[in-house]
Design an enzyme around this catalytic site. Structure first.
Site, mmCIF file in Angstrom:
data_model
loop_
_atom_site.group_PDB
_atom_site.id
_atom_site.type_symbol
_atom_site.label_atom_id
_atom_site.label_comp_id
_atom_site.label_asym_id
_atom_site.label_seq_id
_atom_site.Cartn_x
_atom_site.Cartn_y
_atom_site.Cartn_z
ATOM 1 N N CYS A 252 0.835 -1.211 0.000
ATOM 2 C CA CYS A 252 0.000 0.000 0.000
ATOM 3 C C CYS A 252 0.864 1.253 0.000
ATOM 4 O O CYS A 252 0.457 2.283 -0.535
ATOM 5 C CB CYS A 252 -0.942 -0.007 1.195
ATOM 6 S SG CYS A 252 -0.103 -0.072 2.791
ATOM 7 N N HIS A 922 -1.276 1.678 7.447
ATOM 8 C CA HIS A 922 -1.846 1.519 6.116
ATOM 9 C C HIS A 922 -1.746 2.857 5.391
ATOM 10 O O HIS A 922 -1.956 3.916 5.982
ATOM 11 C CB HIS A 922 -3.310 1.083 6.228
ATOM 12 C CG HIS A 922 -3.961 0.816 4.899
ATOM 13 N ND1 HIS A 922 -3.494 -0.149 4.027
ATOM 14 C CD2 HIS A 922 -5.028 1.384 4.287
ATOM 15 C CE1 HIS A 922 -4.250 -0.150 2.939
ATOM 16 N NE2 HIS A 922 -5.190 0.777 3.075
#
Length: 1010
Positions: A252, A922
């Site tokens: 990510c 994230h």
């Protein structure tokens, strides 16, 4: 020149003149790489020589038109015969001589001139009589093969042009070539400017050309797996650039950086126009041979084709890992670090400077800033000239001042992005649970403010102000998974305690100087399984930890079984129900009585293991009372000392200020610490029912046997024990077997290690753990007894202090503050000193950075991750940054700008976000589409609409700003304002069944941690 017959434009010169000119050219002309020479049949050339030497214009030896018929295999293909020998079959003449002879005599109709190139072989220059003969074909039709000859000095680009012409490829198509050798292996011909010789192309090889598909992909990754026809394209048509990127496993961070760069208009348009093809630098030793630029171009062209919901950037990930080993594998990384590598890699791969010259940097030496800055920028561009420099590079002024001689050094350095610090608070807020000495008081959750660089003692002092308990009577522990992760000393740094750690602070009783020495005892709770652990080869039962551990302060002399048992009962009194006299806990067992032995002896300071435990359980009447569990009130009054009354006094004070009682299961465990026997009155208020498997020690089946006496016998034993201790070992009575009824205990005691697993093979002689280290014991519960007498709900209850009700204020800073902090004066660290040319030594100089000129696209990196000698943390402050009109005019050092210079106002175009902490997290991104002006939220393969009020969050990590004078107005209407628009197409871009793809969907709230 085309001359298929004898030239009649001009009469040839005299024979002597012809001979002299040709011989002069043959004698003086040297071989030079790349020059053209011509092959001529030797018989015709010898006849010409004889003609010009002996004959005249009408001589019968006139050679006629140039005729090379004897050199060809046939007159249809004009293919040269094999193994022709120079000066026997043919001669070589330079181009100038050939053109003169052609003008004078012409050439036989239909015959091609045999032009050959001079090639630079490893050891010599040589005319290439036999060129490389290559088979050419397209990926879409491998059966249609044409043959062409190319000189070894020709470039790959000449082959590509010949193929485009031969196969009628539409102009403007992007092509790439593959070289296929006889063994069917294929290799990309990346550098079209490379020669055929350097590319190792040889006769018999095949060159395959493929053209990019409309969706930005290539028909195949390698030609040997090409299909005869392009696959049917998906019917999806979406907004170009609104495309997700598949998470390949903790990628990510890469996806977030790519989305931000993808929505940087000047860079994306550069790649979509294929301008990079002419600027690929294959020879730069600092670059990646053009591979990073090509891989990035492939990703961009696919994302902006408008034909993909999501793109899988696997090839790009592989290339990045190949050239930057830190990004190998699938670990989590920093999006800004990847961004830094990628921009540098793209710059070197696309650097227009092929040979970098050495430039010696000069100090300002009192010259005007304008002059020094212009010189520095010129020098930078002489070595670095690429689209990255054009778009992202700016210039700042660096001023160093020596603290001793006050020498001032001024330099101007380029930058690709600004890493600006965030104002760091010197304090931190910690949430801890305070456990009172009162055994009946629930633990209280407090929120305290402590110094970031403080010690554990500072935490105790801050908590002392709320609880009125002296810091010296506190012990701090971190509990994890039903066991103690760490018990802290007062002088340990608070930096080793993370915000997510479960910290408990326990009140200890006051230890008087005349009292004997105490030991801090760690206590775990374990539950026995119903089945024996036969695999271990012993008679032990399997056990599993549950609830919250305790810390107790126990006098050395009070470590017998009975005293520890009663001590633990008192400590658990709040949520362990004592059995009523009417409840039947008796069972008949055959018992061998022996004298009692202490679990902990003052000499050995240990706890007995199974063997000693068994012996203790087989002891005489005094031992049976240590195992009894009835009459808790009596046992408390018998064995406890006067501090019990003191604890009762402390109970009301602990309840003051507690505003809320919550019953929930805590991940924290509650250690209990004490410095003396008063710990017998402490109670562990947090006992949860969560269970984790651990290997058991010899949890004893014997431990269940000893504890069964009649109520009368038990009472007698307790009275007897209160009057006299157990008999010494040298006064053991004779062993006797008796079948008697004894009261079963609620639990048994077992020596364990710090992990809560039984220490096997220890405890010989009644000692299990030496007092020289932290002792640990466990109380093992039978499942049935635990179910009847252990109240799990009560064990989990706690109180909230009024400090928990005060809402935590989110720290907010302005972006302008961060930029001002970036330009403030700082002193260099000891690890990075500056060498002063005057003092002739390294100095900790003061350094100041000032912005001089700004790029078209300004990248601002917010330094949220703070690393110092003492602390590692992520700063979650909200940085207020403007979406429009970010004005740098007040920050630029150069105030008097000329009219030609650009303005210094910027608009936001993209943001890279990071959610989570230091160890995990994230990455996502917000970006504004250059074509329709709409903001989108990119979360790996999922893309949703975003509104402007969502963009400023405490997760913002890297900001992308575009200068207003370069901004282009959107060419398409916004999909949200258009009548037929809805939020559904945005979700369809990446997923056909995304239910939460509504406008401004905050999917990060339920994001999965990589």
């Amino acid at each position: 020149m085309t001359a298929n017959s004898r030239c009649s434009a001009a009469e040839p010169p005299g024979l002597e003149t012809q001979r002299r000119e040709i011989e002069s050219l043959l004698r003086e002309c040297e071989l030079r790489a790349g020059d053209s020479w011509y092959v001529m049949e030797r018989r015709w050339f010898e006849q010409w020589k004889e003609f010009v030497e002996n004959g005249d214009q009408n001589s019968s030896s006139f050679p006629g038109q140039i005729d090379n018929s004897e050199l060809f295999e046939d007159l249809d293909s004009y293919h040269l015969k094999e193994r022709l020998v120079e000066n026997e079959d043919f001669v070589l003449v330079p181009a100038e001589a050939w053109h003169k002879l052609l003008a004078w005599y012409g050439i036989v109709d239909g015959q091609p001139p045999l032009e050959r190139k001079v090639v630079d072989l490893p050891s010599t220059l040589k005319v290439e009589v036999y060129p490389v003969e290559i088979f050419l074909c397209l990926h879409s039709n491998m059966e249609n093969v044409i043959t062409a000859q190319f000189s070894r000095a020709d470039t790959i680009q000449s082959i590509q042009r010949a193929m485009c012409q031969g196969f009628s490829v539409p102009p403007g198509s992007e092509c790439r070539l593959w070289m296929k050798s006889s063994d069917s292996s294929c290799e990309r011909l990346r550098n079209v400017h490379m020669s055929v010789l350097d590319a190792c192309l040889s006769s018999g090889m095949t060159v395959i050309m493929e053209t990019r598909n409309a969706d930005g992909t290539w028909p195949s990754s390698r030609p040997q797996i090409m299909r005869n026809s392009v696959e049917d394209q998906d019917s999806y048509r979406g907004q170009p650039g609104v495309c997700g990127l598949t998470n390949l496993g903790n990628t990510c961070f890469m996806n977030s950086a790519l989305q931000c760069l993808s929505n940087t208009p000047p860079l994306t348009e550069y790649f979509l126009r294929s301008s990079y093809l002419e600027e690929l630098n294959f020879t730069n030793p600092l670059g990646m041979k053009g591979e990073i630029a090509e891989a990035y171009a492939d990703v961009i062209k696919q994302m902006w084709s408008g034909r993909h919901y999501s793109v899988v950037p696997r090839v790009f990930k592989t290339k990045v890992g190949h050239f930057a080993s830190q990004f190998l594998g699938y670990q989590q990384h920093d999006s800004q670090e990847l961004l830094s590598f990628l921009l540098d890699g793209l710059h070197e791969d696309l650097n227009r400077v092929k040979n970098k010259e050495y430039i010696e940097l000069r100090d300002a030496e009192g010259r005007p800033d304008q002059e020094v800055a212009e010189e520095a920028w010129r020098n930078h561009r002489r070595r670095n000239d690429s689209v990255i420099v054009d778009t992202f590079h700016g210039l700042f002024k660096s001023t160093l001042v020596c603290p001793e001689c006050h020498k001032v050094s001024v330099t101007f350095d380029p930058f690709c992005y600004l890493s600006v610090p965030l104002p760091v608070s010197k304090e931190r807020v910690m949430e801890v649970f305070f456990v009172s000495l009162d055994p009946y008081a629930k633990p209280v959750q407090h929120r305290v403010v402590v110094p970031k660089a403080g010690k554990v003692s500072d935490l105790c002092s801050a908590l002392s102000e709320m609880t009125n308990v002296p810091p010296s009577q506190m012990v701090v522990a971190d509990v994890f998974n039903h066991r103690f992760y760490k018990i802290y000393n007062a002088d340990e740094s608070l930096s080793c305690i993370l915000d997510r750690d479960d910290i408990f602070v326990y009140e200890l009783s006051v230890q008087k100087e005349e009292q004997e020495e105490h030991v801090l005892l760690a206590l775990y709770l374990r539950e026995r399984s119903h089945y024996r652990d036969y695999g271990s080869g012993s008679s032990s039962y399997g056990t599993s930890l549950f609830g919250h551990p305790l810390l107790l302060s126990v006098p050395r002399s009070s470590c017998s079984h009975e005293e520890l048992y009663n001590l633990f009962l008192q400590r658990l009194a709040r949520y362990v129900r004592p059995p009523d006299p009417s409840e039947e806990l008796e069972e008949e067992e055959e018992e061998e009585d022996e004298d009692e032995e202490e679990l902990y002896k003052t000499q050995t300071n240990g706890i007995s293991d199974d063997e000693d435990h068994e012996d203790a359980e087989k002891a005489g009447p005094s031992q049976t009372q240590s195992c009894c569990g009835d009459g808790l009130a009596n046992s408390l009054s018998d064995t406890s000392t006067e501090p019990h009354a003191d604890l009762n006094h402390t109970q009301p004070s602990q309840d003051h200020g507690d505003t809320e009682t919550t019953s929930r299961s805590l991940d924290q465990t509650e250690p209990l610490g004490g410095a003396n026997a008063n710990c017998t009155d402490n109670v562990n208020p947090l006992d949860s029912s969560r269970v984790t498997d651990t290997s058991s020690g010899p949890a004893a089946e014997q431990t269940q046997q000893p504890c069964e006496t009649t109520e009368e016998e038990n009472e007698e034993d307790k009275q007897e024990e209160a009057c006299s201790p157990s008999p010494p070992a040298n006064e053991q009575p004779a062993k006797r077997r008796a079948c008697r009824k004894r009261r079963k205990t609620l639990f048994t005691i077992q020596a364990v290690n710090s992990n809560g697993t039984t220490e096997r093979g220890v405890g010989e002689g009644g000692s299990a753990v030496s007092f020289s280290s932290q002792p640990y014991v466990a109380i093992d519960w039978d499942p049935e007894m635990k179910k009847r007498f252990y109240n799990e709900n009560e064990a989990e209850k706690y109180m909230k202090h009024s400090s928990m009700e005060v809402p935590q204020q989110q720290t907010t800073v302005q972006l302008q503050e961060c930029i001002e902090l970036f330009t403030t004066v700082e002193t260099l660290e000891e690890e990075n000193p500056w060498y002063c040319p005057v003092c002739k030594k390294h100095q900790l100089a003061t350094k100041k950075l000032d912005l001089w000129s700004l790029p078209e696209v300004l990248i601002i990196h917010l330094k949220r991750f703070s690393y110092t000698k003492f602390t590692r943390e992520k700063l979650d402050s909200i940085v207020e940054f403007p979406l429009r009109d970010l004005d740098f005019s007040g920050c630029l050092l150069r105030k008097n700008r000329s009219r030609e210079e650009p303005p210094s106002r910027y608009d936001l175009i993209a943001v890279s976000n990071h959610y989570g902490g230091l160890r995990d997290g994230h990455y996502t991104s917000y970006a504004r589409n250059k074509d329709n002006g709409q903001w989108y939220y990119f979360d790996d393969s999922k893309v949703t609409y975003a509104s402007e009020d969502q963009i400023v969050t405490n997760a913002a990590y890297v900001l992308f700003y575009h200068r207003q004078d370069k901004l282009r107005k959107p060419t398409l209407p916004s999909p949200i304002t258009s009548p037929a628009s809805s939020t559904e197409p945005a979700s369809d871009i990446t997923s056909c069944n995304d239910d939460d793809a509504e406008l401004g969907a905050t999917s990060y709230l339920t994001m999965e941690t990589d």
